[in-house]
Motif scaffolding. Sequence first.
Motif, PDB file in Angstrom:
ATOM      1  N   ASP A 134      -2.924   5.844   0.436  1.00  0.00           N
ATOM      2  CA  ASP A 134      -4.006   4.911   0.113  1.00  0.00           C
ATOM      3  C   ASP A 134      -4.993   4.864   1.285  1.00  0.00           C
ATOM      4  O   ASP A 134      -4.615   4.574   2.414  1.00  0.00           O
ATOM      5  CB  ASP A 134      -3.409   3.514  -0.127  1.00  0.00           C
ATOM      6  N   TYR A 185       0.841  -1.195   0.000  1.00  0.00           N
ATOM      7  CA  TYR A 185       0.000   0.000   0.000  1.00  0.00           C
ATOM      8  C   TYR A 185       0.877   1.246   0.000  1.00  0.00           C
ATOM      9  O   TYR A 185       1.978   1.231   0.517  1.00  0.00           O
ATOM     10  CB  TYR A 185      -0.892   0.033   1.246  1.00  0.00           C
ATOM     11  N   LYS A 217      -6.855  -1.519   2.652  1.00  0.00           N
ATOM     12  CA  LYS A 217      -5.766  -1.092   3.537  1.00  0.00           C
ATOM     13  C   LYS A 217      -6.276  -0.924   4.963  1.00  0.00           C
ATOM     14  O   LYS A 217      -5.595  -1.313   5.922  1.00  0.00           O
ATOM     15  CB  LYS A 217      -5.141   0.215   3.048  1.00  0.00           C
TER      16      LYS A 217
END
Length: 152
Positions: A86, A82, A91
């Motif tokens: 993000d 990630y 995530k």
Amino acid sequence: MVLTQKETAALKDLQTQEQSCIEKYTRYSQEAKDPQLKELFKHISDDEQKHYKSLGQALNGTVPSVDCNDTQGRNYQPKAHYTPNDNSPEKKTDCFLVTDCIGTEKLVSGEYNNDVFIFGDSDIRKLLADIQIEEQNHAEMLWKYKTINGMA
């Protein structure tokens, strides 16, 4: 080797905690979105299974030999999946799972730190110290994953 009632109870309690960790990491391996995190959870679950088995051996009078290896956490080098910016649901899910597991590792490591002083047998104390080091390694690996993925 004959265990006292207090020693037996401590080993059984630690086994219960290890069983809970096995179940948690197995579930989290299925829930994680990042394949690398899935693999890390599976790896830690396998370690927790070994801990459970070692505690069972100690309960049965045979203490496995240990090496107090602390390199697993130090040598773990995860790759970023990630980006820091993000904000995806994936995530967020993985961040929750990792954060929860770091807390679990802290608690379990603390139990080993306290329980090691219950035992008169030096081989069992060494086993518990070894498992505690491995729990600390797990927390370090999880923290490295969290940091490299901009979750810290």
